[in-house]
Design a protein around this motif. Structure first.
Motif, short mmCIF file in Angstrom:
data_model
loop_
_atom_site.label_atom_id
_atom_site.label_comp_id
_atom_site.label_asym_id
_atom_site.label_seq_id
_atom_site.Cartn_x
_atom_site.Cartn_y
_atom_site.Cartn_z
N SER A 13 -5.57 3.84 17.75
CA SER A 13 -5.15 3.78 16.35
C SER A 13 -6.35 3.47 15.47
O SER A 13 -7.35 2.91 15.92
CB SER A 13 -4.07 2.72 16.14
OG SER A 13 -4.56 1.44 16.50
N LYS A 14 -6.23 3.88 14.22
CA LYS A 14 -7.27 3.63 13.23
C LYS A 14 -6.58 3.16 11.96
O LYS A 14 -5.79 3.90 11.37
CB LYS A 14 -8.08 4.91 12.97
CG LYS A 14 -9.22 4.75 11.99
CD LYS A 14 -9.98 6.06 11.85
CE LYS A 14 -11.16 5.93 10.91
NZ LYS A 14 -11.90 7.21 10.78
N CYS A 15 -6.82 1.90 11.57
CA CYS A 15 -6.13 1.32 10.41
C CYS A 15 -7.11 1.00 9.29
O CYS A 15 -8.30 0.74 9.52
CB CYS A 15 -5.39 0.05 10.83
SG CYS A 15 -4.04 0.36 11.99
N CYS A 16 -6.60 0.99 8.07
CA CYS A 16 -7.43 0.71 6.90
C CYS A 16 -6.56 0.06 5.82
O CYS A 16 -5.33 0.11 5.90
CB CYS A 16 -8.09 1.98 6.38
SG CYS A 16 -6.94 3.35 6.13
N THR A 17 -7.18 -0.52 4.82
CA THR A 17 -6.44 -1.38 3.88
C THR A 17 -6.56 -0.95 2.43
O THR A 17 -6.37 -1.75 1.52
CB THR A 17 -6.92 -2.83 4.01
OG1 THR A 17 -8.35 -2.89 3.79
CG2 THR A 17 -6.62 -3.39 5.39
N THR A 38 1.19 6.52 9.54
CA THR A 38 2.28 5.65 9.15
C THR A 38 1.73 4.36 8.52
O THR A 38 0.52 4.19 8.38
CB THR A 38 3.15 5.30 10.38
OG1 THR A 38 4.28 4.57 9.97
CG2 THR A 38 2.36 4.50 11.41
N CYS A 39 2.64 3.44 8.16
CA CYS A 39 2.29 2.08 7.78
C CYS A 39 2.38 1.20 9.02
O CYS A 39 3.26 1.40 9.86
CB CYS A 39 3.25 1.54 6.72
SG CYS A 39 3.27 2.46 5.16
N ALA A 40 1.51 0.23 9.14
CA ALA A 40 1.52 -0.62 10.34
C ALA A 40 1.02 -2.01 9.99
O ALA A 40 0.21 -2.19 9.08
CB ALA A 40 0.65 -0.02 11.43
N CYS A 47 -2.53 1.08 6.33
CA CYS A 47 -2.34 2.50 6.60
C CYS A 47 -2.92 2.78 7.99
O CYS A 47 -3.98 2.28 8.35
CB CYS A 47 -3.06 3.35 5.57
SG CYS A 47 -2.40 3.18 3.88
N ALA A 48 -2.21 3.57 8.77
CA ALA A 48 -2.62 3.78 10.16
C ALA A 48 -2.52 5.24 10.56
O ALA A 48 -1.65 5.98 10.09
CB ALA A 48 -1.75 2.94 11.08
N ALA A 49 -3.42 5.64 11.44
CA ALA A 49 -3.34 6.90 12.16
C ALA A 49 -3.26 6.55 13.64
O ALA A 49 -3.97 5.67 14.13
CB ALA A 49 -4.57 7.76 11.89
N VAL A 50 -2.36 7.21 14.36
CA VAL A 50 -2.09 6.88 15.76
C VAL A 50 -2.20 8.14 16.61
O VAL A 50 -1.76 9.22 16.19
CB VAL A 50 -0.68 6.28 15.93
CG1 VAL A 50 -0.43 5.88 17.38
CG2 VAL A 50 -0.48 5.09 15.01
N LYS A 51 -2.78 8.01 17.80
CA LYS A 51 -2.84 9.11 18.75
C LYS A 51 -2.35 8.61 20.10
O LYS A 51 -2.74 7.53 20.55
CB LYS A 51 -4.26 9.68 18.88
CG LYS A 51 -4.37 10.80 19.92
CD LYS A 51 -5.77 11.38 19.98
CE LYS A 51 -6.01 12.36 18.86
NZ LYS A 51 -5.23 13.61 19.02
N ILE A 52 -1.50 9.39 20.76
CA ILE A 52 -0.97 9.05 22.08
C ILE A 52 -1.17 10.25 23.00
O ILE A 52 -0.76 11.37 22.67
CB ILE A 52 0.52 8.69 22.02
CG1 ILE A 52 0.72 7.49 21.10
CG2 ILE A 52 1.06 8.38 23.41
CD1 ILE A 52 2.15 7.29 20.67
N ILE A 53 -1.83 10.01 24.12
CA ILE A 53 -2.08 11.06 25.09
C ILE A 53 -1.58 10.61 26.46
O ILE A 53 -1.86 9.48 26.88
CB ILE A 53 -3.58 11.41 25.17
CG1 ILE A 53 -4.08 11.92 23.81
CG2 ILE A 53 -3.83 12.47 26.24
CD1 ILE A 53 -5.55 12.29 23.80
N SER A 54 -0.82 11.46 27.12
CA SER A 54 -0.33 11.17 28.47
C SER A 54 -0.84 12.21 29.45
O SER A 54 -0.92 13.40 29.13
CB SER A 54 1.20 11.15 28.49
OG SER A 54 1.69 10.02 27.81
N LEU A 69 0.82 -1.21 0.00
CA LEU A 69 0.00 0.00 0.00
C LEU A 69 0.85 1.26 0.00
O LEU A 69 2.00 1.26 0.44
CB LEU A 69 -0.89 0.03 1.25
CG LEU A 69 -2.13 -0.84 1.26
CD1 LEU A 69 -2.85 -0.67 2.60
CD2 LEU A 69 -3.07 -0.48 0.13
N LYS A 70 0.27 2.33 -0.48
CA LYS A 70 0.85 3.66 -0.28
C LYS A 70 -0.01 4.36 0.77
O LYS A 70 -1.24 4.35 0.69
CB LYS A 70 0.84 4.46 -1.58
CG LYS A 70 1.46 5.84 -1.45
CD LYS A 70 1.40 6.60 -2.76
CE LYS A 70 2.39 6.07 -3.77
NZ LYS A 70 2.43 6.90 -5.00
N CYS A 71 0.64 4.94 1.79
CA CYS A 71 -0.07 5.56 2.90
C CYS A 71 0.45 6.96 3.17
O CYS A 71 1.59 7.29 2.82
CB CYS A 71 0.09 4.73 4.18
SG CYS A 71 -0.46 3.01 4.04
#
Length: 206
Positions: free
Chosen positions: A89-93, A66-68, A45-52, A19-21
């Protein structure tokens, strides 16, 4: 005569299906327009969120694309009492499908699990785990020439083989167990706030 094209087709087939992401670092601002060909077949293809959070206040809020691999498309948290880090995270193909950001972590309720946590150097306090935090965790991270130790609750994804290996690469040693209060009550030197940065760094590697 037709054998050579067939061999080339078989050899090149995996590459043809990568894939191209969109790929954007956490410090990126504005619309994400950078694209990347994923290195391996099977990447999504992925979108990631990190909260502390520390002491009830948000101290980190970063997003990346990113790619995941499928097993890296996870949601979970590690909770040390007054410090907690959550990842969604939210991933798709499909091609360039990661246009939307990962969702905000859902506010979770206590799930009945209890673990030991640290208050200063005393690790006999207890914490109520929340959401999918179904493991107790003991963690040590090298910060300078000191070992900082923490105890609390963690989701399965924090304790998985992939994430544990990545934590080891930045000097962290984690031990997870199931069962109430299975993470021991022994005293230790605790560096609560200093542990947040290595944890965020580790999660961005996944």
């Amino acid at each position: 005569m037709h054998l050579l094209p067939l061999i080339f087709g078989i050899v090149l087939l995996p590459q043809a299906y990568t894939l191209k992401c969109f790929t954007c670092e956490p410090e990126s601002t504005g619309t994400c327009t950078v694209t990347k060909e994923c290195p391996l077949q099977g990447h999504q293809c992925a979108a990631v969120k990190i909260i502390s959070y520390a002491g009830g206040s948000k101290v980190f809020d970063v997003s990346a694309k990113t790619c995941a691999l499928a097993e890296e498309c996870v949601e979970g948290s590690v909770n040390f009492g007054i410090a907690k880090t959550a990842i969604t995270s939210k991933c798709c193909t499909s091609e360039l499908c990661n246009t939307q950001p990962a969702p905000e972590p859902i506010k979770s309720n206590p799930n009945g699990k209890q673990c030991f946590t640290c208050n200063g150097q005393d690790c006999t306090a207890t914490i109520n785990c929340e959401g999918n935090e179904d493991y107790c965790i003991s963690s040590q991270v090298n910060v300078g020439d000191q070992k900082m130790a923490m105890k609390g609750c963690a989701s399965k994804m924090i304790c998985s083989g992939i994430q544990s290996a990545q934590l080891s690469s930045i000097g962290a040693d984690i031990r997870c167990c199931q069962g109430n209060f299975c993470n021991s009550a022994s005293s230790t030197n605790a560096g609560l706030l200093l542990l947040l940065a290595p944890l965020v760094s580790f999660m961005l590697l996944f």
